[in-house]
Design a protein around this motif. Structure first.
Motif, PDB file in Angstrom:
ATOM      1  N   ARG A  33       0.239   3.359  -5.703  1.00 26.34           N
ATOM      2  CA  ARG A  33      -1.128   3.648  -6.143  1.00 26.34           C
ATOM      3  C   ARG A  33      -1.591   2.609  -7.163  1.00 26.34           C
ATOM      4  N   ARG A  34      -0.723   2.268  -8.114  1.00 23.12           N
ATOM      5  CA  ARG A  34      -1.075   1.273  -9.127  1.00 23.12           C
ATOM      6  C   ARG A  34      -1.223  -0.114  -8.518  1.00 23.12           C
ATOM      7  N   ALA A  35      -0.369  -0.458  -7.562  1.00 18.32           N
ATOM      8  CA  ALA A  35      -0.457  -1.765  -6.898  1.00 18.32           C
ATOM      9  C   ALA A  35      -1.781  -1.893  -6.139  1.00 18.32           C
ATOM     10  N   ARG A  36      -2.186  -0.830  -5.472  1.00 18.44           N
ATOM     11  CA  ARG A  36      -3.473  -0.857  -4.767  1.00 18.44           C
ATOM     12  C   ARG A  36      -4.617  -1.095  -5.736  1.00 18.44           C
ATOM     13  N   SER A  37      -4.565  -0.462  -6.876  1.00 23.01           N
ATOM     14  CA  SER A  37      -5.614  -0.616  -7.878  1.00 23.01           C
ATOM     15  C   SER A  37      -5.657  -2.051  -8.401  1.00 23.01           C
ATOM     16  N   VAL A  38      -4.507  -2.621  -8.687  1.00 24.28           N
ATOM     17  CA  VAL A  38      -4.447  -3.996  -9.193  1.00 24.28           C
ATOM     18  C   VAL A  38      -4.974  -4.973  -8.151  1.00 24.28           C
ATOM     19  N   LEU A  39      -4.545  -4.833  -6.906  1.00 21.41           N
ATOM     20  CA  LEU A  39      -5.015  -5.745  -5.864  1.00 21.41           C
ATOM     21  C   LEU A  39      -6.507  -5.591  -5.621  1.00 21.41           C
ATOM     22  N   ALA A  40      -7.018  -4.373  -5.679  1.00 23.63           N
ATOM     23  CA  ALA A  40      -8.454  -4.165  -5.511  1.00 23.63           C
ATOM     24  C   ALA A  40      -9.230  -4.900  -6.606  1.00 23.63           C
ATOM     25  N   ALA A  41      -8.686  -4.926  -7.817  1.00 23.92           N
ATOM     26  CA  ALA A  41      -9.346  -5.628  -8.920  1.00 23.92           C
ATOM     27  C   ALA A  41      -9.221  -7.147  -8.768  1.00 23.92           C
ATOM     28  N   LEU A  42      -8.122  -7.617  -8.202  1.00 27.66           N
ATOM     29  CA  LEU A  42      -7.892  -9.061  -8.059  1.00 27.66           C
ATOM     30  C   LEU A  42      -8.655  -9.685  -6.894  1.00 27.66           C
ATOM     31  N   ILE A  43      -8.933  -8.880  -5.867  1.00 32.03           N
ATOM     32  CA  ILE A  43      -9.595  -9.412  -4.677  1.00 32.03           C
ATOM     33  C   ILE A  43     -10.922  -8.669  -4.507  1.00 32.03           C
ATOM     34  N   PRO A  44     -11.991  -9.170  -5.123  1.00 31.54           N
ATOM     35  CA  PRO A  44     -13.276  -8.481  -5.024  1.00 31.54           C
ATOM     36  C   PRO A  44     -13.785  -8.467  -3.578  1.00 31.54           C
ATOM     37  N   PRO A  45     -14.643  -7.511  -3.241  1.00 23.09           N
ATOM     38  CA  PRO A  45     -15.218  -7.460  -1.887  1.00 23.09           C
ATOM     39  C   PRO A  45     -15.855  -8.794  -1.502  1.00 23.09           C
ATOM     40  N   VAL A  50      -5.600 -16.487  -0.687  1.00 24.32           N
ATOM     41  CA  VAL A  50      -4.820 -17.385   0.165  1.00 24.32           C
ATOM     42  C   VAL A  50      -3.459 -17.545  -0.489  1.00 24.32           C
ATOM     43  N   GLN A  51      -2.410 -17.273   0.270  1.00 21.44           N
ATOM     44  CA  GLN A  51      -1.055 -17.367  -0.278  1.00 21.44           C
ATOM     45  C   GLN A  51      -0.110 -17.886   0.802  1.00 21.44           C
ATOM     46  N   ARG A  76       8.646  -9.382  -1.714  1.00 21.73           N
ATOM     47  CA  ARG A  76       7.698  -9.419  -2.837  1.00 21.73           C
ATOM     48  C   ARG A  76       6.422 -10.157  -2.448  1.00 21.73           C
ATOM     49  N   LEU A  77       6.550 -11.188  -1.646  1.00 19.64           N
ATOM     50  CA  LEU A  77       5.393 -11.993  -1.269  1.00 19.64           C
ATOM     51  C   LEU A  77       4.539 -11.318  -0.202  1.00 19.64           C
ATOM     52  N   VAL A  78       5.166 -10.759   0.809  1.00 18.29           N
ATOM     53  CA  VAL A  78       4.393 -10.313   1.975  1.00 18.29           C
ATOM     54  C   VAL A  78       4.044  -8.836   2.009  1.00 18.29           C
ATOM     55  N   CYS A  79       4.676  -8.013   1.204  1.00 17.33           N
ATOM     56  CA  CYS A  79       4.417  -6.580   1.350  1.00 17.33           C
ATOM     57  C   CYS A  79       3.273  -6.058   0.508  1.00 17.33           C
ATOM     58  N   ALA A  80       2.830  -6.797  -0.500  1.00 21.62           N
ATOM     59  CA  ALA A  80       1.789  -6.279  -1.392  1.00 21.62           C
ATOM     60  C   ALA A  80       0.529  -5.899  -0.632  1.00 21.62           C
ATOM     61  N   ALA A  81       0.062  -6.760   0.246  1.00 19.36           N
ATOM     62  CA  ALA A  81      -1.160  -6.459   0.990  1.00 19.36           C
ATOM     63  C   ALA A  81      -0.966  -5.252   1.903  1.00 19.36           C
ATOM     64  N   SER A  82       0.173  -5.167   2.548  1.00 17.15           N
ATOM     65  CA  SER A  82       0.430  -4.026   3.418  1.00 17.15           C
ATOM     66  C   SER A  82       0.480  -2.732   2.633  1.00 17.15           C
ATOM     67  N   SER A 104      -1.173 -17.157   4.523  1.00 12.31           N
ATOM     68  CA  SER A 104      -1.709 -15.833   4.781  1.00 12.31           C
ATOM     69  C   SER A 104      -3.014 -15.664   4.024  1.00 12.31           C
ATOM     70  N   LEU A 105      -3.995 -15.078   4.708  1.00  7.95           N
ATOM     71  CA  LEU A 105      -5.269 -14.754   4.093  1.00  7.95           C
ATOM     72  C   LEU A 105      -5.300 -13.235   3.927  1.00  7.95           C
ATOM     73  N   VAL A 106      -5.415 -12.779   2.689  1.00  6.32           N
ATOM     74  CA  VAL A 106      -5.471 -11.356   2.381  1.00  6.32           C
ATOM     75  C   VAL A 106      -6.919 -11.056   2.007  1.00  6.32           C
ATOM     76  N   ALA A 107      -7.545 -10.135   2.732  1.00  7.42           N
ATOM     77  CA  ALA A 107      -8.942  -9.814   2.492  1.00  7.42           C
ATOM     78  C   ALA A 107      -9.072  -8.427   1.892  1.00  7.42           C
ATOM     79  N   THR A 108     -10.275  -8.140   1.436  1.00  2.73           N
ATOM     80  CA  THR A 108     -10.553  -6.807   0.942  1.00  2.73           C
ATOM     81  C   THR A 108     -10.650  -5.843   2.130  1.00  2.73           C
TER      82      THR A 108
END
Length: 114
Positions: A33-45, A50-51, A76-82, A104-108
């Protein structure tokens, strides 16, 4: 679960996960839950992160590299977006001095409309 349908490493991880205590599972759910919140803040709509697709260049064809350090770095690198439920597009093919690599391109999860 049909453990024979997956690699021995994956089967071992599944067996280990089946025995996790409830307290650990609660901690893991809170961490997600916390990871989702952090990533949502880091990757605005409307933007993308790019990683590298992997922590190293692609290994040569042959038996898979199974070192724990490499597997841990890859997870650690590939699972955050999933974990965050974000879409990911991986583009193979860039060739660097160490060999082929991918991006890898990680989108909102949702794009904003103008």
């Amino acid at each position: 679960m049909h453990h024979e349908a997956v690699s021995p490493l994956v089967a071992d991880a599944i067996v280990a996960g089946e025995g996790m205590p409830a307290e650990y599972l609660a901690w893991a759910r809170d961490t997600v839950r916390r990871a989702r919140s952090v990533l949502a803040a880091l990757i605005p709509p409307g933007t993308a992160l790019v990683q590298p697709a992997a922590p190293t260049a692609a290994p040569p064809p042959g038996p898979a590299v199974t070192g724990l350090a490499l597997r841990s770095a890859t997870v650690r690198l590939v699972c955050a977006a999933s974990v965050a439920g974000l879409p990911v597009l991986t583009l193979p093919g860039a060739r660097g001095p160490a060999g082929p690599a991918g991006l890898s391109l990680v989108a909102t999860a949702e794009a904003t409309t103008p």
